[in-house]
Design a protein around this motif. Structure first.
Motif, PDB file in Angstrom:
ATOM      1  N   CYS B  15      11.367   0.497 -14.369  1.00 15.18           N
ATOM      2  CA  CYS B  15      11.359   1.781 -15.339  1.00 15.18           C
ATOM      3  C   CYS B  15      12.118   2.919 -14.899  1.00 15.18           C
ATOM      4  CB  CYS B  15       9.937   2.084 -15.815  1.00 15.18           C
ATOM      5  SG  CYS B  15       9.980   3.199 -17.361  1.00 15.18           S
ATOM      6  N   ALA B  16      13.228   2.496 -14.514  1.00 14.14           N
ATOM      7  CA  ALA B  16      14.151   3.476 -13.638  1.00 14.14           C
ATOM      8  C   ALA B  16      14.616   4.672 -14.532  1.00 14.14           C
ATOM      9  CB  ALA B  16      15.168   2.723 -12.862  1.00 14.14           C
ATOM     10  N   TYR B  17      14.741   4.556 -15.702  1.00 12.48           N
ATOM     11  CA  TYR B  17      15.500   5.758 -16.640  1.00 12.48           C
ATOM     12  C   TYR B  17      14.349   6.869 -17.163  1.00 12.48           C
ATOM     13  CZ  TYR B  17      19.774   2.941 -16.815  1.00 12.48           C
ATOM     14  OH  TYR B  17      21.057   2.212 -16.358  1.00 12.48           O
ATOM     15  N   ALA B  18      13.185   6.563 -16.788  1.00 12.43           N
ATOM     16  CA  ALA B  18      12.144   7.608 -17.134  1.00 12.43           C
ATOM     17  C   ALA B  18      11.062   7.764 -16.301  1.00 12.43           C
ATOM     18  CB  ALA B  18      11.621   6.916 -18.460  1.00 12.43           C
ATOM     19  N   GLN B  19      10.018   8.657 -16.356  1.00 14.69           N
ATOM     20  CA  GLN B  19       9.061   8.745 -15.466  1.00 14.69           C
ATOM     21  C   GLN B  19       7.656   8.591 -16.071  1.00 14.69           C
ATOM     22  OE1 GLN B  19      11.640  11.649 -15.504  1.00 14.69           O
ATOM     23  NE2 GLN B  19      12.674  10.365 -14.031  1.00 14.69           N
ATOM     24  N   VAL B  20       7.842   7.541 -16.921  1.00 19.17           N
ATOM     25  CA  VAL B  20       6.639   7.169 -17.751  1.00 19.17           C
ATOM     26  C   VAL B  20       5.633   6.574 -16.807  1.00 19.17           C
ATOM     27  CG1 VAL B  20       7.353   7.789 -20.093  1.00 19.17           C
ATOM     28  CG2 VAL B  20       7.792   5.685 -18.905  1.00 19.17           C
ATOM     29  N   PRO B  22       3.720   5.773 -13.459  1.00 18.20           N
ATOM     30  CA  PRO B  22       3.565   6.593 -12.052  1.00 18.20           C
ATOM     31  C   PRO B  22       4.461   6.177 -10.982  1.00 18.20           C
ATOM     32  CG  PRO B  22       1.404   6.259 -13.284  1.00 18.20           C
ATOM     33  CD  PRO B  22       2.647   5.415 -14.092  1.00 18.20           C
ATOM     34  N   ALA B  23       5.301   7.211 -10.607  1.00 18.31           N
ATOM     35  CA  ALA B  23       5.878   6.683  -9.254  1.00 18.31           C
ATOM     36  C   ALA B  23       4.900   6.101  -8.035  1.00 18.31           C
ATOM     37  CB  ALA B  23       6.801   7.806  -8.536  1.00 18.31           C
ATOM     38  N   VAL B  25       2.439   4.422  -8.366  1.00 19.22           N
ATOM     39  CA  VAL B  25       2.093   2.985  -8.819  1.00 19.22           C
ATOM     40  C   VAL B  25       3.169   1.996  -8.672  1.00 19.22           C
ATOM     41  CG1 VAL B  25       1.214   1.677 -10.574  1.00 19.22           C
ATOM     42  CG2 VAL B  25       0.164   3.657 -10.191  1.00 19.22           C
ATOM     43  N   LYS B  26       4.496   2.372  -9.004  1.00 16.81           N
ATOM     44  CA  LYS B  26       5.584   1.402  -9.199  1.00 16.81           C
ATOM     45  C   LYS B  26       6.007   1.076  -7.643  1.00 16.81           C
ATOM     46  CE  LYS B  26       8.985   4.493 -10.748  1.00 16.81           C
ATOM     47  NZ  LYS B  26      10.364   4.794 -11.818  1.00 16.81           N
ATOM     48  N   ASP B  27       6.051   2.221  -6.874  1.00 13.66           N
ATOM     49  CA  ASP B  27       6.317   1.980  -5.498  1.00 13.66           C
ATOM     50  C   ASP B  27       5.346   1.311  -4.782  1.00 13.66           C
ATOM     51  OD1 ASP B  27       8.483   3.573  -5.836  1.00 13.66           O
ATOM     52  OD2 ASP B  27       7.637   5.531  -4.978  1.00 13.66           O
ATOM     53  N   ALA B  28       4.220   1.294  -4.981  1.00 15.29           N
ATOM     54  CA  ALA B  28       3.172   0.522  -4.234  1.00 15.29           C
ATOM     55  C   ALA B  28       3.037  -0.838  -4.501  1.00 15.29           C
ATOM     56  CB  ALA B  28       1.815   1.113  -4.420  1.00 15.29           C
ATOM     57  N   VAL B  29       3.427  -1.128  -5.937  1.00 17.78           N
ATOM     58  CA  VAL B  29       3.288  -2.851  -6.172  1.00 17.78           C
ATOM     59  C   VAL B  29       4.616  -3.156  -5.961  1.00 17.78           C
ATOM     60  CG1 VAL B  29       3.934  -3.967  -8.379  1.00 17.78           C
ATOM     61  CG2 VAL B  29       2.140  -2.146  -8.512  1.00 17.78           C
ATOM     62  N   LEU B  30       6.046  -2.558  -5.928  1.00 12.75           N
ATOM     63  CA  LEU B  30       7.115  -3.018  -5.255  1.00 12.75           C
ATOM     64  C   LEU B  30       6.922  -3.161  -3.722  1.00 12.75           C
ATOM     65  CD1 LEU B  30       9.857  -3.915  -5.722  1.00 12.75           C
ATOM     66  CD2 LEU B  30      10.714  -1.665  -5.220  1.00 12.75           C
ATOM     67  N   ASP B  31       6.251  -2.511  -3.074  1.00 13.40           N
ATOM     68  CA  ASP B  31       6.111  -2.645  -1.662  1.00 13.40           C
ATOM     69  C   ASP B  31       5.143  -3.799  -1.408  1.00 13.40           C
ATOM     70  OD1 ASP B  31       6.596  -1.396   0.792  1.00 13.40           O
ATOM     71  OD2 ASP B  31       4.426  -1.321   0.772  1.00 13.40           O
ATOM     72  N   GLY B  32       4.176  -3.823  -2.165  1.00  9.79           N
ATOM     73  CA  GLY B  32       3.170  -4.974  -2.087  1.00  9.79           C
ATOM     74  C   GLY B  32       3.939  -6.388  -2.193  1.00  9.79           C
ATOM     75  N   LEU B  33       4.740  -6.396  -3.340  1.00  6.38           N
ATOM     76  CA  LEU B  33       5.543  -7.606  -3.575  1.00  6.38           C
ATOM     77  C   LEU B  33       6.549  -7.852  -2.424  1.00  6.38           C
ATOM     78  CD1 LEU B  33       6.344  -7.157  -7.331  1.00  6.38           C
ATOM     79  CD2 LEU B  33       4.903  -9.033  -6.554  1.00  6.38           C
ATOM     80  N   ALA B  34       7.217  -6.819  -1.950  1.00  7.54           N
ATOM     81  CA  ALA B  34       8.086  -7.085  -0.728  1.00  7.54           C
ATOM     82  C   ALA B  34       7.583  -7.473   0.303  1.00  7.54           C
ATOM     83  CB  ALA B  34       8.793  -5.651  -0.599  1.00  7.54           C
ATOM     84  N   ARG B  35       6.466  -7.168   0.727  1.00  7.33           N
ATOM     85  CA  ARG B  35       5.470  -7.702   1.983  1.00  7.33           C
ATOM     86  C   ARG B  35       4.934  -8.924   1.768  1.00  7.33           C
ATOM     87  NH1 ARG B  35       4.839  -3.263   5.325  1.00  7.33           N
ATOM     88  NH2 ARG B  35       5.729  -1.344   4.454  1.00  7.33           N
ATOM     89  N   ALA B  36       4.833  -9.594   0.625  1.00  6.37           N
ATOM     90  CA  ALA B  36       4.328 -10.888   0.585  1.00  6.37           C
ATOM     91  C   ALA B  36       5.330 -11.987   0.528  1.00  6.37           C
ATOM     92  CB  ALA B  36       3.668 -10.972  -0.875  1.00  6.37           C
ATOM     93  N   GLU B  37       4.819 -13.001   0.859  1.00  2.00           N
ATOM     94  CA  GLU B  37       5.809 -14.269   0.930  1.00  2.00           C
ATOM     95  C   GLU B  37       6.013 -14.716  -0.366  1.00  2.00           C
ATOM     96  OE1 GLU B  37       7.641 -15.250   3.851  1.00  2.00           O
ATOM     97  OE2 GLU B  37       7.012 -13.436   4.592  1.00  2.00           O
ATOM     98  N   VAL B  38       6.752 -14.290  -1.184  1.00  2.00           N
ATOM     99  CA  VAL B  38       6.965 -14.752  -2.533  1.00  2.00           C
ATOM    100  C   VAL B  38       8.278 -14.490  -2.974  1.00  2.00           C
ATOM    101  CG1 VAL B  38       4.685 -14.703  -3.474  1.00  2.00           C
ATOM    102  CG2 VAL B  38       6.069 -12.563  -3.697  1.00  2.00           C
ATOM    103  N   THR B 100      -1.251   2.216 -16.636  1.00  2.09           N
ATOM    104  CA  THR B 100      -2.603   2.483 -16.856  1.00  2.09           C
ATOM    105  C   THR B 100      -3.306   1.944 -15.592  1.00  2.09           C
ATOM    106  OG1 THR B 100      -2.835   0.427 -18.013  1.00  2.09           O
ATOM    107  CG2 THR B 100      -2.438   2.495 -19.332  1.00  2.09           C
ATOM    108  N   ASP B 101      -2.888   0.818 -15.063  1.00  2.00           N
ATOM    109  CA  ASP B 101      -3.582   0.180 -13.927  1.00  2.00           C
ATOM    110  C   ASP B 101      -3.355   0.593 -12.842  1.00  2.00           C
ATOM    111  OD1 ASP B 101      -4.578  -0.963 -16.050  1.00  2.00           O
ATOM    112  OD2 ASP B 101      -3.669  -3.025 -15.892  1.00  2.00           O
ATOM    113  N   ALA B 102      -4.109   0.430 -11.802  1.00  2.00           N
ATOM    114  CA  ALA B 102      -3.904   0.811 -10.279  1.00  2.00           C
ATOM    115  C   ALA B 102      -3.233  -0.232  -9.537  1.00  2.00           C
ATOM    116  CB  ALA B 102      -5.447   0.981  -9.745  1.00  2.00           C
ATOM    117  N   ALA B 103      -2.462   0.177  -8.693  1.00  4.87           N
ATOM    118  CA  ALA B 103      -1.611  -0.665  -7.610  1.00  4.87           C
ATOM    119  C   ALA B 103      -2.550  -1.887  -7.066  1.00  4.87           C
ATOM    120  CB  ALA B 103      -0.928  -0.036  -6.764  1.00  4.87           C
ATOM    121  N   PRO B 104      -3.426  -1.749  -6.621  1.00  6.75           N
ATOM    122  CA  PRO B 104      -4.380  -3.018  -6.052  1.00  6.75           C
ATOM    123  C   PRO B 104      -4.654  -4.046  -7.181  1.00  6.75           C
ATOM    124  CG  PRO B 104      -5.133  -0.859  -5.078  1.00  6.75           C
ATOM    125  CD  PRO B 104      -4.217  -0.606  -6.352  1.00  6.75           C
ATOM    126  N   ALA B 105      -4.900  -3.476  -8.134  1.00 10.17           N
ATOM    127  CA  ALA B 105      -5.285  -4.302  -9.259  1.00 10.17           C
ATOM    128  C   ALA B 105      -4.042  -5.326  -9.830  1.00 10.17           C
ATOM    129  CB  ALA B 105      -6.059  -3.712 -10.326  1.00 10.17           C
TER     130      ALA B 105
END
Lengths: 298, 121
Positions: B15-20, B22-23, B25-38, B100-105
């Motif tokens: 969602c790079a073109y807007a701030q709708v 939460p930064a 959340v999207k940063d933590a989700v991307l970081d979590g994915l990047a650190r996983a072996e997937v 709406t959801d938290a990064a860990p969930a």
């Protein structure tokens, strides 16, 4: 559909056989940096990755000075970049260099050729194809599909930050995903939302058909007053008052109202849109009647 | 003998073109994915792709294997794919909402057993 430059190259961050894995922190920064510059990215090597529809790829990997020769059976342009020992910022700079200045829409840039994706999205589960939005929009955003249903035809014609058409939809079926609040942002629709929107449409009908006919009336009144009073200032003040009321009622940004065409042009476009909407409704009715004809009678 | 099941797929929208979204959340989700072996796919902005009717959306909608999309409201995401003439199938697609959801969930939904322990989220 937007008139856009060619698809940007897709970046493949490769960590499979023949490469060494990135530092996890650098990997994270690299992915975020590429996305924030408008690149689609695939992380590959730790599982499956789709080749995708891109016409060009840039493969980033830590190949220890010996990047592999890579060809693409479909003849797509593939560039392999060895980023051993480079930081995320340096790797991103390499991708930008490889792109060779070819135009692309970018989230981190503004100006000519750049476009913020703001446009209506239809909730097909709610839309009844009543075509009120098509009649309302002056900018040809909406069209009619081959099956006579509503279609968002020209998203780039939409006025950024203006959600006004969503306000005239009686079914709360129009979303703007980049809007800041629900249900316009795509959030859940409550029964009270539906009732409120229906009430607005009813009030609009009571006022004399639609918001544009009211705007035309106000414009005509202002013209008359101007000819009577010969006061450009008063006419301008009246126009401002009218536009402010509209802006408040339908959440239309002021700059959109300021950019509206002349009353005559508004009338022409409204009539044209109404004609298209009516033609679509007639076609829908004919199709429904055909569908309800008992088998064997045609 | 049963056929091997297609691997699950993950799609992350920045969602790079807007701030709708939460930064944090999207940063933590991307970081979590990047650190996983997937393996996973990332797009700068699903809205922008839908407006371009990017053919890759059709590939994602048609592809084999269950698909989990980390983006925003499911109603909006489904509408975007439909707008791009790439309607999502009724089965096999999950949409998690980073508005709406938290990064860990969200990471639990995306990674399940693949989620590394002690990650940054």
């Amino acid at each position: 559909m937007i008139a856009s430059p060619p698809l940007p190259p897709r970046v493949v961050v490769y960590e499979g056989r023949g490469s060494t894995p990135f530092d996890p922190g650098e990997r994270s920064r690299l992915l975020a940096g590429l996305l924030d510059r408008g690149y689609s990215v695939v992380r590959a090597g730790a599982g499956r990755a789709e080749a995708g529809a891109a016409t060009a790829f840039i493969v980033l990997g830590c190949f220890g000075g010996a990047p592999p020769e890579v060809g693409d059976a479909a003849g797509r342009d593939v560039a392999v970049c060895d980023i051993t020992g480079r930081s995320a910022d340096e790797a991103i700079a390499l991708v930008e260099q490889r792109r060779d200045g070819r135009p692309m829409n970018r989230p981190d840039a503004a100006g000519p050729g750049q476009w913020k994706p703001w446009f209506p999205v239809i909730d097909l589960a709610r839309c009844t194809n009543c075509m009120q939005c098509l009649s309302f929009c002056l900018f040809d955003v909406y069209g009619v599909a081959a099956d006579h249903t509503l279609r968002v035809e020209n998203p780039a014609n939409c006025k950024v930050n203006c959600p006004a058409c969503s306000r005239v939809c009686p079914e709360v079926a129009i979303m703007f995903p980049k809007y800041h609040a629900g249900p316009i942002d795509g959030g859940p629709v409550s029964e009270s939302d539906v009732q409120r929107e229906k009430m607005k449409v009813d009030i609009s009908a009571l006022l004399g058909g639609d918001i544009y006919s009211r705007l035309r009336e106000r414009s005509a009144e202002a013209k008359q007053r101007f000819s009577r009073e010969r006061s450009a200032d008063q006419a301008l003040a009246e126009r401002r008052r009218c536009l402010t009321k509209l802006a408040d009622a339908a959440a239309i940004p002021r700059e959109v109202l300021d950019a509206l065409p002349s009353p005559e042009e508004i009338q022409r476009r409204t009539e044209e849109a109404a004609r298209r909407a009516e033609a679509a409704r007639v076609a829908q009715g004919a199709r429904a009647a055909q569908g309800s004809t008992p088998a064997g009678t045609t | 003998m049963s056929q091997p099941q297609p691997a699950p797929r993950i799609l992350y929208c920045r969602c790079a073109y807007a701030q709708v979204v939460p930064a944090e959340v999207k940063d933590a989700v991307l970081d979590g994915l990047a650190r996983a072996e997937v393996a996973f796919e990332m797009v700068p902005d699903l809205c922008e792709m839908a407006a371009r009717r990017d053919p890759h959306l059709a590939e994602l909608a048609r592809g084999d294997g269950p698909l989990t999309i980390a983006a925003c409201w499911p109603r909006a995401v489904e509408g975007l794919f439909s707008l791009a003439d790439a309607p999502l199938p009724r089965a096999g697609v999950r949409i998690v909402n980073m508005r709406t959801d938290a990064a860990p969930a969200i990471l639990d939904e995306l990674l399940g057993a693949d989620r590394p322990t002690g990650d940054a989220s």
